[in-house]
Design an enzyme around this catalytic site. Structure first.
Site, PDB file in Angstrom:
ATOM      1  N   CYS A   8      47.521  48.343  79.647  1.00 23.42           N
ATOM      2  CA  CYS A   8      47.252  47.323  79.614  1.00 23.42           C
ATOM      3  C   CYS A   8      45.948  47.426  80.503  1.00 23.42           C
ATOM      4  O   CYS A   8      45.684  47.981  81.874  1.00 23.42           O
ATOM      5  CB  CYS A   8      48.437  46.128  80.672  1.00 23.42           C
ATOM      6  SG  CYS A   8      47.585  44.809  81.145  1.00 23.42           S
ATOM      7  N   CYS A  63      40.669  45.173  76.924  1.00 23.15           N
ATOM      8  CA  CYS A  63      41.618  44.999  76.547  1.00 23.15           C
ATOM      9  C   CYS A  63      42.431  45.250  75.721  1.00 23.15           C
ATOM     10  O   CYS A  63      41.736  45.655  73.983  1.00 23.15           O
ATOM     11  CB  CYS A  63      41.813  43.289  76.404  1.00 23.15           C
ATOM     12  SG  CYS A  63      43.724  42.406  76.347  1.00 23.15           S
TER      13      CYS A  63
END
Length: 267
Positions: free
Chosen positions: A77, A191
């Site tokens: 992440c 992302c």
């Protein structure tokens, strides 16, 4: 250091985005036991306060490390990594691999000198991105855009729902509309959700653009950190964990199976 051959690699994200990273690890290390952990109770991380992530992420990863005794943990992440990577490394005695925007390779690949960074709002505003840009793209124009709708679109797609079909086009256009955007030729997918919808980004882009992410680099780092370690003869079905209610992940069962993972269990 001797490592149990059944010790897993833990891959951690707030939602399904880390599956793009897990896929790369699976390709590089096909015998690796994998645990995929989602913090769905706090999804999306891109809308959480930094203080929340600094308290929450090390605590969750500490619980996972105690339970599974992993050989390494991958923070799959960008938001969690840019905010809490240092804190996690300080708290745990386990090798930690973070996920950072692929600004360095993008700066090398661009032919026009203009690159875009597409991520969550939390990621694109981080000082970490400033430092990467200064170190590796000082002579480039780096445009940024936070695209939370694209995160939700990826989550919907992996549940078999159409999601907001305008999200990919809107995210790209937000970069192109910025000063210098007419010369942009390379976009960093900052992302881990975004590589999962790369097809939609390519299809909706108004012109040919290059999209780059850090998946291969993470897989290579995992290979390097596990060099010489033993593995099972065949990787078992991966374990999926989630905060919140596992029943909320029912629509993900088929997707998880495609990635070699079992249905979600409570973390």
């Amino acid at each position: 250091m001797l490592v149990d051959r059944d010790a897993p690699i833990i891959v951690f994200d707030s939602g399904v985005g880390g599956l793009s990273v897990l896929q790369g690890i699976r390709a590089a290390l096909p015998q690796a036991p994998l645990v995929y952990a989602m913090d769905r109770a706090a999804y999306p991380y891109g809308q959480q306060a930094e203080a929340t992530l600094l308290a929450r992420v090390p605590a969750l990863l500490g619980r996972l490390a105690e339970r599974y005794r992993p050989r390494l943990i991958v923070m799959a992440c960008n938001t969690a990594s840019t905010v809490a990577l240092a804190a996690v490394r300080e708290a745990l005695q386990v090798p930690i691999v973070g996920t950072v925007p692929a600004i360095k390779p993008a700066a090398c690949m661009t032919q026009t000198g203009v690159i875009g960074v597409l991520g969550t709002a939390a990621t694109v505003r981080q000082a970490y991105v400033d430092r990467l840009s200064a170190a590796f793209a000082a002579d480039r124009l780096v445009l940024r855009h936070g695209a939370p709708a694209l995160v939700d679109y990826a989550e919907a797609r992996l549940r078999g729902a159409p999601g907001d079909g305008d999200a990919p086009r809107a995210a790209i256009n937000a970069l192109l509309a910025q000063p210098g955007g007419d010369r942009l030729d390379t976009i960093v997918l900052a992302c881990t959700h975004f590589p999962l919808v790369r097809d939609a980004l390519v299809e909706t882009a108004p012109r040919q653009l290059r999209f780059i992410d850090g998946t291969e680099g993470i897989a290579r780092r995992c290979q390097a950190l596990t060099t010489g370690q033993s593995w099972p003869a065949q990787a078992p079905t991966g374990i999926t964990l989630t905060t919140g209610e596992p029943a909320e992940c029912t629509l993900l069962v088929e997707t998880l199976a495609r990635f070699g993972l079992g249905p979600a269990q409570a973390l």
